[in-house]
Write a protein that holds these residues in place. Sequence first.
Motif, PDB file in Angstrom:
ATOM      1  N   UNK A 323       5.265  -9.191  -0.040  1.00  0.00           N
ATOM      2  CA  UNK A 323       5.165  -9.754  -1.366  1.00  0.00           C
ATOM      3  C   UNK A 323       3.820  -9.992  -1.773  1.00  0.00           C
ATOM      4  N   UNK A 324       3.003 -10.542  -0.542  1.00  0.00           N
ATOM      5  CA  UNK A 324       1.697 -10.877  -1.015  1.00  0.00           C
ATOM      6  C   UNK A 324       0.911  -9.671  -1.043  1.00  0.00           C
ATOM      7  N   UNK A 325       1.151  -8.595  -0.570  1.00  0.00           N
ATOM      8  CA  UNK A 325       0.177  -7.466  -1.008  1.00  0.00           C
ATOM      9  C   UNK A 325       0.519  -6.978  -2.341  1.00  0.00           C
ATOM     10  N   UNK A 326       1.565  -6.964  -2.611  1.00  0.00           N
ATOM     11  CA  UNK A 326       1.806  -6.520  -4.276  1.00  0.00           C
ATOM     12  C   UNK A 326       1.114  -7.458  -5.013  1.00  0.00           C
ATOM     13  N   UNK A 327       1.172  -8.809  -4.778  1.00  0.00           N
ATOM     14  CA  UNK A 327       0.678  -9.628  -5.874  1.00  0.00           C
ATOM     15  C   UNK A 327      -0.978  -9.745  -5.744  1.00  0.00           C
ATOM     16  N   UNK A 328      -1.400  -9.552  -4.538  1.00  0.00           N
ATOM     17  CA  UNK A 328      -2.867  -9.249  -4.127  1.00  0.00           C
ATOM     18  C   UNK A 328      -3.319  -8.002  -5.119  1.00  0.00           C
ATOM     19  N   UNK A 329      -2.647  -7.136  -5.312  1.00  0.00           N
ATOM     20  CA  UNK A 329      -3.221  -5.826  -5.836  1.00  0.00           C
ATOM     21  C   UNK A 329      -3.228  -5.958  -7.538  1.00  0.00           C
ATOM     22  N   UNK A 330      -2.388  -7.098  -7.912  1.00  0.00           N
ATOM     23  CA  UNK A 330      -2.333  -7.467  -9.379  1.00  0.00           C
ATOM     24  C   UNK A 330      -3.302  -8.344  -9.583  1.00  0.00           C
ATOM     25  N   UNK A 331      -4.126  -9.077  -9.016  1.00  0.00           N
ATOM     26  CA  UNK A 331      -4.707 -10.080  -9.221  1.00  0.00           C
ATOM     27  C   UNK A 331      -6.302  -9.455  -9.791  1.00  0.00           C
ATOM     28  N   UNK A 332      -6.440 -10.383 -10.755  1.00  0.00           N
ATOM     29  CA  UNK A 332      -7.732 -10.049 -11.194  1.00  0.00           C
ATOM     30  C   UNK A 332      -8.946 -11.193 -11.580  1.00  0.00           C
TER      31      UNK A 332
END
Length: 341
Positions: A323-332
Motif C-alpha cells: 500500500x505504501x508503494x502505491x501512495x508513494x507514487x501518487x505523492x507530489x
Amino acid sequence: MEQLGKKSGPAARLDTILRHLSPRLGTAPALTSVPTSAHVTAAPQPGRFRYTLDNNVLTPEQRQFYEDNGYLLVKKLVSDEDIERFRKEFIRICKKEVSLPGAMIMKNTALKSEYGQSENVVNKVQDFQEDEELFRYCTLPEILKYVECFTGPNIMAMHTMLINKLPDSDQQTFLHPMHQDLHYFPFRPADRIVCSWTAMERADETNGCLVVQPGTHKEPLKPHAYPQWEGKTNKLFHGIIDYDEKGPKVHLVMEKGDTVFFHPLLIHGSGINRTSGFRKSISCHFASSEGYYIDVKDTIQEDLEKELQEMVQKKYSLPAMKLRDIWNFRARLVRGERINL
C-alpha cells in the motif's frame, strides 16, 4: 528541491509503466517506513495545542475550534475564477478531451447510453496529480497558507479528488458512509495530515453536503468495510463497521469557494443528492514530508491493501504491491523540501 532516491521491485515497475504513459512524472524518494501499528497516532504536542502548529494565520479561537472539533471552515477562500477554471477542466475530462495517466475516473455507466461522455455520467476524478490545471488547486497560495498551519513548511499533496455528486435516487448510489480518511492512508503521523475540501457550488442537505461528527478526531482509527445496505455501493466507499447512527452530527452548509480543513481521523461522510443538479467539490489531502510510511500487514488496514493490490494488478498487470508503494507514487511536493514521504 526534492531529494531523489531509487526504487526497486513493484514500485519501480509501476514507475516504469506510468512514466511511459506520462513522461512528466518524476522520481520519488526512497520509502522511509517505520514499523508501527495502523492504530497509532502522533503523541500529543507540548503546549496548549496538539493539532495545529504555531503560526500567524489562525487566530487562537480558530486553533481552539479545530482542537475541539477536528475541522475548520474558512469562507470564500477560493476565487470564483479559479473554480470556473477547475469546472471547465472537469468538463474536458468528462468529454475525454484530456488524458489522465494514473487517474481513476468513476462513472455511472447506466447513464452513459442516455448522456454519452458528459458530466451527467462522471461522478469522481481521483488522483488528478498529472492534470496541470486541476493540480493547480493543490498549489494555491491561499490554500497552502492554511495547510502549513497543520503540516508545517514541508508539504506533500498525497491524495486528490474532484467529486461531482450526481442526482441520486432512493438507491443511495452516491451516498458515502461515515468513515475516517486515515483508513486509506499508510502514512503517519495523523496529526500532520489535513484535508482541504472546497465547495465548487453551494452544498447543503438537499444535494449531499459533508456531514461531520465534531470531536471524533480524538478517537482511534476504527475498522472499516463496505456498508451492509441495499442498492449499489461504489468501489472503495468503505464505512465504519457497527457505526452508531445516533451520534451527534453537523451538516456543513457551504457556498462556492468555502473551504473546510479537517483531520484524517474525523468521522465524516455525505448524503445523497436529491436535486436535479450537481454538487461539485475539489479536495486534496496534504501531509508533512517529514512523516513516515507504515506497514499495514496484520492491522485493520490490511484488507484495504489487498483490495488496492487487486485493482492495480488488474489495471497495470503488475504483481502485488505494498500500500505504501502505491501512495508513494501518487505523492507530489508542493512546498518546502521532500524528506520522507
